[in-house]
Motif scaffolding. Sequence first.
Motif, short mmCIF file in Angstrom:
data_model
loop_
_atom_site.label_atom_id
_atom_site.label_comp_id
_atom_site.label_asym_id
_atom_site.label_seq_id
_atom_site.Cartn_x
_atom_site.Cartn_y
_atom_site.Cartn_z
N GLY A 91 0.80 -1.23 0.00
CA GLY A 91 0.00 0.00 0.00
C GLY A 91 0.83 1.27 0.00
N ALA A 92 0.19 2.37 0.41
CA ALA A 92 0.85 3.67 0.45
C ALA A 92 1.91 3.69 1.55
N LEU A 93 3.06 4.28 1.25
CA LEU A 93 4.16 4.33 2.21
C LEU A 93 3.80 5.12 3.46
N SER A 94 2.91 6.11 3.30
CA SER A 94 2.56 6.94 4.45
C SER A 94 1.96 6.10 5.58
N ALA A 95 1.32 4.98 5.22
CA ALA A 95 0.74 4.10 6.25
C ALA A 95 1.81 3.42 7.09
N LEU A 96 3.04 3.38 6.56
CA LEU A 96 4.15 2.76 7.29
C LEU A 96 5.04 3.81 7.96
N GLY A 97 4.63 5.06 7.85
CA GLY A 97 5.47 6.12 8.41
C GLY A 97 6.50 6.63 7.43
N GLY A 98 6.27 6.36 6.14
CA GLY A 98 7.09 6.99 5.11
C GLY A 98 8.36 6.25 4.76
N LYS A 99 9.34 7.03 4.32
CA LYS A 99 10.53 6.46 3.71
C LYS A 99 11.35 5.57 4.63
N GLY A 100 11.31 5.82 5.92
CA GLY A 100 12.06 4.98 6.84
C GLY A 100 11.71 3.52 6.69
N ALA A 101 10.59 3.26 6.02
CA ALA A 101 10.17 1.87 5.76
C ALA A 101 11.20 1.11 4.95
N PHE A 102 12.04 1.83 4.20
CA PHE A 102 13.04 1.18 3.36
C PHE A 102 14.40 1.08 4.05
N THR A 103 14.55 1.67 5.23
CA THR A 103 15.88 1.71 5.84
C THR A 103 15.93 1.12 7.24
N LYS A 104 14.79 0.95 7.91
CA LYS A 104 14.79 0.57 9.32
C LYS A 104 15.51 -0.76 9.57
N GLU A 105 15.18 -1.77 8.77
CA GLU A 105 15.81 -3.08 8.97
C GLU A 105 17.30 -3.06 8.62
N VAL A 106 17.64 -2.26 7.61
CA VAL A 106 19.06 -2.11 7.24
C VAL A 106 19.82 -1.46 8.39
N ASP A 107 19.25 -0.38 8.95
CA ASP A 107 19.87 0.29 10.09
C ASP A 107 20.05 -0.66 11.27
N ALA A 108 19.03 -1.47 11.52
CA ALA A 108 19.06 -2.39 12.66
C ALA A 108 20.20 -3.40 12.51
N ALA A 109 20.38 -3.93 11.30
CA ALA A 109 21.45 -4.90 11.06
C ALA A 109 22.83 -4.26 11.25
N LEU A 110 22.95 -3.02 10.83
CA LEU A 110 24.22 -2.30 10.97
C LEU A 110 24.52 -2.05 12.45
N LEU A 111 23.51 -1.55 13.17
CA LEU A 111 23.71 -1.22 14.59
C LEU A 111 23.93 -2.46 15.44
N ALA A 112 23.36 -3.59 15.03
CA ALA A 112 23.53 -4.83 15.80
C ALA A 112 24.87 -5.50 15.51
N GLY A 113 25.64 -4.94 14.59
CA GLY A 113 26.93 -5.52 14.26
C GLY A 113 26.84 -6.71 13.33
N GLU A 114 25.67 -6.90 12.70
CA GLU A 114 25.52 -8.02 11.75
C GLU A 114 26.14 -7.69 10.39
N ALA A 115 26.46 -6.40 10.19
CA ALA A 115 27.08 -5.96 8.95
C ALA A 115 27.96 -4.76 9.28
N ASP A 116 28.84 -4.40 8.33
CA ASP A 116 29.80 -3.32 8.58
C ASP A 116 29.46 -2.05 7.82
N VAL A 117 28.81 -2.20 6.68
CA VAL A 117 28.49 -1.02 5.86
C VAL A 117 27.16 -1.25 5.15
N ALA A 118 26.36 -0.19 5.07
CA ALA A 118 25.09 -0.25 4.35
C ALA A 118 25.20 0.62 3.11
N VAL A 119 24.64 0.14 2.01
CA VAL A 119 24.61 0.92 0.76
C VAL A 119 23.19 1.42 0.58
N HIS A 120 23.02 2.73 0.59
CA HIS A 120 21.69 3.34 0.46
C HIS A 120 21.62 4.23 -0.77
#
Length: 314
Positions: A54-83
Amino acid sequence: MPSSTLPEVLRIVSRSSPMALAQVERFRAELAVLHPEIRTEVVPVSTAGDRWPGALSALGGKGAFTKEVDAALLAGEADVAVHCVKDVPADRPLPAGTVFAAVLRRDDLRDALVHPDGLTLDQLPSGSRIGTSSVRRVAQLAVSHPQLTCVPIRGNANSRLAKLAAGEADALLLAASGLARIGEQRQISEVLSLEAMCPPIGAGVLALQCREEDTSTIEAVRGLNDEAAWRETTAERMFLHVLQGHCNSPIAGYARAERDGRLSLRGRVFSPDGKSVLDAHEWAGPLDPATLGTSVAVALLRQGARELIDSIPH
Protein backbone atom coordinates in the motif's frame (compact mmCIF):
# COMPACT_ATOMS: atom_id res chain seq x y z
CA MET A 1 47.34 4.23 6.58
CA PRO A 2 48.91 0.74 6.36
CA SER A 3 46.62 -1.93 4.95
CA SER A 4 47.04 -4.07 8.09
CA THR A 5 44.62 -1.71 9.86
CA LEU A 6 41.95 -2.31 7.23
CA PRO A 7 39.34 -5.07 7.68
CA GLU A 8 39.93 -8.40 5.91
CA VAL A 9 36.22 -8.80 5.21
CA LEU A 10 33.48 -6.19 4.81
CA ARG A 11 29.90 -7.35 5.34
CA ILE A 12 27.54 -5.22 3.24
CA VAL A 13 23.89 -4.96 4.29
CA SER A 14 21.33 -4.00 1.68
CA ARG A 15 17.71 -4.34 0.71
CA SER A 16 17.22 -7.55 -1.23
CA SER A 17 15.60 -6.03 -4.35
CA PRO A 18 17.43 -6.41 -7.69
CA MET A 19 18.03 -2.65 -7.76
CA ALA A 20 19.54 -2.58 -4.28
CA LEU A 21 21.79 -5.55 -5.05
CA ALA A 22 22.93 -3.84 -8.28
CA GLN A 23 23.88 -0.82 -6.15
CA VAL A 24 25.90 -3.12 -3.88
CA GLU A 25 27.73 -4.51 -6.92
CA ARG A 26 28.80 -1.01 -7.94
CA PHE A 27 30.23 -0.42 -4.45
CA ARG A 28 32.00 -3.80 -4.48
CA ALA A 29 33.54 -3.07 -7.88
CA GLU A 30 34.83 0.34 -6.79
CA LEU A 31 36.13 -1.04 -3.49
CA ALA A 32 37.94 -3.85 -5.31
CA VAL A 33 39.89 -1.28 -7.32
CA LEU A 34 40.79 0.76 -4.24
CA HIS A 35 41.44 -2.17 -1.85
CA PRO A 36 41.74 -5.46 -3.78
CA GLU A 37 42.84 -7.21 -0.57
CA ILE A 38 39.46 -6.70 1.17
CA ARG A 39 36.90 -9.46 0.68
CA THR A 40 33.19 -8.60 0.74
CA GLU A 41 30.06 -10.48 1.75
CA VAL A 42 26.48 -9.35 1.14
CA VAL A 43 23.87 -9.47 3.93
CA PRO A 44 20.48 -8.99 2.21
CA VAL A 45 17.48 -7.94 4.31
CA SER A 46 13.81 -7.61 3.43
CA THR A 47 12.37 -4.25 4.52
CA ALA A 48 8.83 -3.29 5.47
CA GLY A 49 8.72 -0.93 2.48
CA ASP A 50 9.56 -3.77 0.11
CA ARG A 51 6.92 -6.05 1.62
CA TRP A 52 4.11 -3.50 1.99
CA PRO A 53 1.82 -3.17 -1.07
CA GLY A 54 0.00 0.00 0.00
CA ALA A 55 0.85 3.67 0.45
CA LEU A 56 4.16 4.33 2.21
CA SER A 57 2.56 6.94 4.45
CA ALA A 58 0.74 4.10 6.25
CA LEU A 59 4.15 2.76 7.29
CA GLY A 60 5.47 6.12 8.41
CA GLY A 61 7.09 6.99 5.11
CA LYS A 62 10.53 6.46 3.71
CA GLY A 63 12.06 4.98 6.84
CA ALA A 64 10.17 1.87 5.76
CA PHE A 65 13.04 1.18 3.36
CA THR A 66 15.88 1.71 5.84
CA LYS A 67 14.79 0.57 9.32
CA GLU A 68 15.81 -3.08 8.97
CA VAL A 69 19.06 -2.11 7.24
CA ASP A 70 19.87 0.29 10.09
CA ALA A 71 19.06 -2.39 12.66
CA ALA A 72 21.45 -4.90 11.06
CA LEU A 73 24.22 -2.30 10.97
CA LEU A 74 23.71 -1.22 14.59
CA ALA A 75 23.53 -4.83 15.80
CA GLY A 76 26.93 -5.52 14.26
CA GLU A 77 25.52 -8.02 11.75
CA ALA A 78 27.08 -5.96 8.95
CA ASP A 79 29.80 -3.32 8.58
CA VAL A 80 28.49 -1.02 5.86
CA ALA A 81 25.09 -0.25 4.35
CA VAL A 82 24.61 0.92 0.76
CA HIS A 83 21.69 3.34 0.46
CA CYS A 84 20.19 5.32 -2.36
CA VAL A 85 20.16 8.71 -0.61
CA LYS A 86 16.65 9.54 -1.84
CA ASP A 87 15.33 6.65 0.31
CA VAL A 88 17.01 7.86 3.52
CA PRO A 89 14.77 10.19 5.57
CA ALA A 90 16.29 13.66 5.96
CA ASP A 91 13.65 15.16 8.27
CA ARG A 92 15.48 13.43 11.13
CA PRO A 93 19.17 12.63 11.68
CA LEU A 94 20.73 9.30 10.75
CA PRO A 95 20.27 6.68 13.51
CA ALA A 96 22.47 7.53 16.51
CA GLY A 97 25.85 5.86 16.23
CA THR A 98 25.92 5.82 12.41
CA VAL A 99 27.42 8.15 9.81
CA PHE A 100 27.70 8.47 6.07
CA ALA A 101 31.36 7.61 5.51
CA ALA A 102 31.30 8.35 1.78
CA VAL A 103 29.02 9.02 -1.17
CA LEU A 104 29.81 7.64 -4.63
CA ARG A 105 30.00 9.71 -7.80
CA ARG A 106 26.50 10.80 -8.70
CA ASP A 107 24.56 9.05 -11.46
CA ASP A 108 21.89 10.62 -13.68
CA LEU A 109 19.38 12.36 -11.41
CA ARG A 110 16.63 12.74 -14.01
CA ASP A 111 13.33 10.91 -14.33
CA ALA A 112 12.58 8.76 -17.35
CA LEU A 113 9.38 7.80 -19.15
CA VAL A 114 8.87 4.19 -20.14
CA HIS A 115 6.26 3.65 -22.86
CA PRO A 116 5.89 0.35 -24.76
CA ASP A 117 5.74 2.15 -28.13
CA GLY A 118 8.42 4.70 -27.34
CA LEU A 119 6.14 7.73 -27.08
CA THR A 120 7.27 10.85 -25.23
CA LEU A 121 5.24 12.56 -22.51
CA ASP A 122 3.97 15.18 -24.99
CA GLN A 123 2.90 12.47 -27.45
CA LEU A 124 0.76 10.51 -24.99
CA PRO A 125 -2.97 10.61 -25.76
CA SER A 126 -5.27 12.39 -23.31
CA GLY A 127 -6.35 10.08 -20.49
CA SER A 128 -3.22 7.91 -20.66
CA ARG A 129 -2.48 6.25 -17.31
CA ILE A 130 0.94 7.06 -15.89
CA GLY A 131 2.07 4.55 -13.26
CA THR A 132 3.69 6.30 -10.30
CA SER A 133 3.19 6.44 -6.54
CA SER A 134 5.41 9.51 -6.16
CA VAL A 135 3.57 12.60 -4.89
CA ARG A 136 6.42 14.66 -6.36
CA ARG A 137 5.81 13.29 -9.86
CA VAL A 138 2.01 13.47 -9.54
CA ALA A 139 2.12 17.16 -8.56
CA GLN A 140 4.45 18.11 -11.40
CA LEU A 141 2.48 16.17 -14.01
CA ALA A 142 -0.68 17.93 -12.81
CA VAL A 143 1.02 21.20 -13.75
CA SER A 144 2.62 20.18 -17.06
CA HIS A 145 0.28 17.48 -18.40
CA PRO A 146 -3.14 17.78 -16.69
CA GLN A 147 -4.71 15.67 -19.44
CA LEU A 148 -2.85 12.57 -18.19
CA THR A 149 -4.03 10.37 -15.31
CA CYS A 150 -1.68 9.08 -12.60
CA VAL A 151 -2.37 5.60 -11.25
CA PRO A 152 -0.63 4.30 -8.10
CA ILE A 153 1.93 1.62 -8.74
CA ARG A 154 4.34 0.26 -6.09
CA GLY A 155 7.12 -2.26 -5.97
CA ASN A 156 10.69 -2.33 -7.21
CA ALA A 157 11.49 -1.24 -10.76
CA ASN A 158 11.42 -4.80 -12.13
CA SER A 159 7.93 -5.43 -10.75
CA ARG A 160 6.69 -2.07 -12.05
CA LEU A 161 7.94 -2.94 -15.53
CA ALA A 162 6.08 -6.26 -15.24
CA LYS A 163 2.89 -4.39 -14.22
CA LEU A 164 3.28 -2.11 -17.24
CA ALA A 165 3.63 -5.14 -19.50
CA ALA A 166 0.48 -6.59 -17.89
CA GLY A 167 -1.47 -3.46 -18.81
CA GLU A 168 -1.89 -1.95 -15.33
CA ALA A 169 -0.66 1.39 -16.73
CA ASP A 170 0.02 2.86 -20.17
CA ALA A 171 3.42 4.29 -19.21
CA LEU A 172 5.73 4.55 -16.19
CA LEU A 173 7.86 7.27 -14.67
CA LEU A 174 11.02 5.86 -13.09
CA ALA A 175 14.48 7.09 -12.17
CA ALA A 176 16.80 7.02 -15.18
CA SER A 177 19.70 5.90 -12.97
CA GLY A 178 17.68 3.05 -11.50
CA LEU A 179 16.76 1.69 -14.93
CA ALA A 180 20.43 1.85 -15.91
CA ARG A 181 21.49 0.02 -12.74
CA ILE A 182 19.24 -2.95 -13.51
CA GLY A 183 20.23 -2.96 -17.19
CA GLU A 184 16.85 -1.78 -18.47
CA GLN A 185 17.85 1.58 -19.97
CA ARG A 186 16.74 0.35 -23.42
CA GLN A 187 13.15 0.61 -22.10
CA ILE A 188 13.45 4.39 -21.71
CA SER A 189 11.40 6.31 -24.29
CA GLU A 190 12.25 9.77 -22.94
CA VAL A 191 14.57 11.21 -20.30
CA LEU A 192 12.85 14.25 -18.80
CA SER A 193 14.79 17.47 -18.27
CA LEU A 194 15.29 18.75 -14.71
CA GLU A 195 13.04 21.65 -15.69
CA ALA A 196 10.25 19.31 -16.81
CA MET A 197 10.49 17.04 -13.74
CA CYS A 198 12.44 18.28 -10.72
CA PRO A 199 14.04 15.25 -9.01
CA PRO A 200 13.75 14.04 -5.41
CA ILE A 201 16.36 15.04 -2.87
CA GLY A 202 19.34 12.68 -3.12
CA ALA A 203 18.48 11.36 -6.58
CA GLY A 204 21.19 9.27 -8.22
CA VAL A 205 23.47 9.23 -5.16
CA LEU A 206 24.62 6.10 -3.32
CA ALA A 207 25.82 6.61 0.27
CA LEU A 208 27.89 4.27 2.42
CA GLN A 209 26.70 4.22 6.02
CA CYS A 210 28.89 2.82 8.81
CA ARG A 211 28.92 2.66 12.60
CA GLU A 212 30.56 5.78 13.98
CA GLU A 213 33.09 3.91 16.08
CA ASP A 214 34.06 1.48 13.29
CA THR A 215 37.11 3.47 12.19
CA SER A 216 38.66 0.66 10.14
CA THR A 217 35.58 0.32 7.92
CA ILE A 218 35.27 4.10 7.59
CA GLU A 219 38.94 4.25 6.60
CA ALA A 220 38.40 1.47 4.04
CA VAL A 221 35.54 3.21 2.22
CA ARG A 222 36.49 6.87 2.66
CA GLY A 223 38.65 6.84 -0.47
CA LEU A 224 35.53 6.18 -2.58
CA ASN A 225 33.99 9.52 -1.59
CA ASP A 226 33.20 11.90 -4.45
CA GLU A 227 33.65 15.45 -3.19
CA ALA A 228 31.16 17.07 -5.60
CA ALA A 229 28.46 14.50 -4.80
CA TRP A 230 29.20 14.90 -1.06
CA ARG A 231 28.69 18.68 -1.22
CA GLU A 232 25.51 18.35 -3.30
CA THR A 233 24.08 15.71 -0.97
CA THR A 234 24.91 17.75 2.15
CA ALA A 235 23.12 20.81 0.77
CA GLU A 236 20.09 18.83 -0.38
CA ARG A 237 19.63 16.90 2.85
CA MET A 238 19.92 20.03 4.98
CA PHE A 239 17.32 21.69 2.73
CA LEU A 240 14.91 18.80 3.34
CA HIS A 241 15.74 18.68 7.05
CA VAL A 242 14.89 22.37 7.55
CA LEU A 243 11.63 22.01 5.61
CA GLN A 244 10.62 19.00 7.76
CA GLY A 245 8.63 17.50 4.93
CA HIS A 246 6.76 14.22 5.36
CA CYS A 247 6.36 11.40 2.84
CA ASN A 248 3.24 12.98 1.33
CA SER A 249 4.98 16.32 0.73
CA PRO A 250 5.75 17.00 -2.94
CA ILE A 251 9.25 18.40 -2.36
CA ALA A 252 11.88 18.39 -5.09
CA GLY A 253 15.30 19.85 -5.62
CA TYR A 254 18.89 19.36 -6.59
CA ALA A 255 22.27 20.91 -5.91
CA ARG A 256 24.96 21.28 -8.51
CA ALA A 257 28.68 21.56 -7.80
CA GLU A 258 30.55 23.35 -10.57
CA ARG A 259 34.13 22.51 -11.46
CA ASP A 260 35.30 25.88 -10.13
CA GLY A 261 33.93 25.00 -6.68
CA ARG A 262 30.72 27.01 -6.83
CA LEU A 263 27.57 25.29 -5.57
CA SER A 264 23.94 26.02 -6.38
CA LEU A 265 20.68 24.58 -5.05
CA ARG A 266 17.24 24.66 -6.62
CA GLY A 267 14.37 23.78 -4.31
CA ARG A 268 10.66 23.41 -5.04
CA VAL A 269 7.56 22.63 -2.99
CA PHE A 270 4.22 21.80 -4.61
CA SER A 271 0.67 21.30 -3.46
CA PRO A 272 -0.45 17.75 -4.36
CA ASP A 273 -2.65 19.07 -7.20
CA GLY A 274 0.21 21.19 -8.55
CA LYS A 275 -1.81 24.40 -8.27
CA SER A 276 0.64 25.93 -5.78
CA VAL A 277 4.31 25.90 -6.73
CA LEU A 278 7.02 27.48 -4.56
CA ASP A 279 10.46 27.90 -6.07
CA ALA A 280 13.87 29.05 -4.83
CA HIS A 281 17.31 28.91 -6.45
CA GLU A 282 20.49 30.19 -4.82
CA TRP A 283 24.25 30.09 -5.31
CA ALA A 284 26.41 29.36 -2.32
CA GLY A 285 29.22 31.81 -2.92
CA PRO A 286 31.22 31.49 0.30
CA LEU A 287 28.45 29.52 2.05
CA ASP A 288 29.15 25.94 3.05
CA PRO A 289 26.74 23.30 1.62
CA ALA A 290 24.65 22.94 4.80
CA THR A 291 24.19 26.72 5.05
CA LEU A 292 23.12 26.83 1.40
CA GLY A 293 20.53 24.11 2.07
CA THR A 294 19.23 26.07 5.06
CA SER A 295 19.09 29.31 3.08
CA VAL A 296 17.04 27.82 0.22
CA ALA A 297 14.66 26.15 2.67
CA VAL A 298 14.18 29.44 4.55
CA ALA A 299 13.44 31.19 1.23
CA LEU A 300 10.63 28.66 0.61
CA LEU A 301 9.36 28.95 4.20
CA ARG A 302 9.04 32.70 3.60
CA GLN A 303 6.87 31.87 0.58
CA GLY A 304 4.53 29.73 2.72
CA ALA A 305 6.09 26.25 2.48
CA ARG A 306 5.35 25.41 6.13
CA GLU A 307 1.60 26.04 5.72
CA LEU A 308 1.54 24.18 2.41
CA ILE A 309 3.34 21.12 3.81
CA ASP A 310 1.29 21.07 7.03
CA SER A 311 -1.99 21.27 5.08
CA ILE A 312 -1.29 17.93 3.35
CA PRO A 313 -2.70 14.88 5.21
CA HIS A 314 -0.12 12.27 6.23
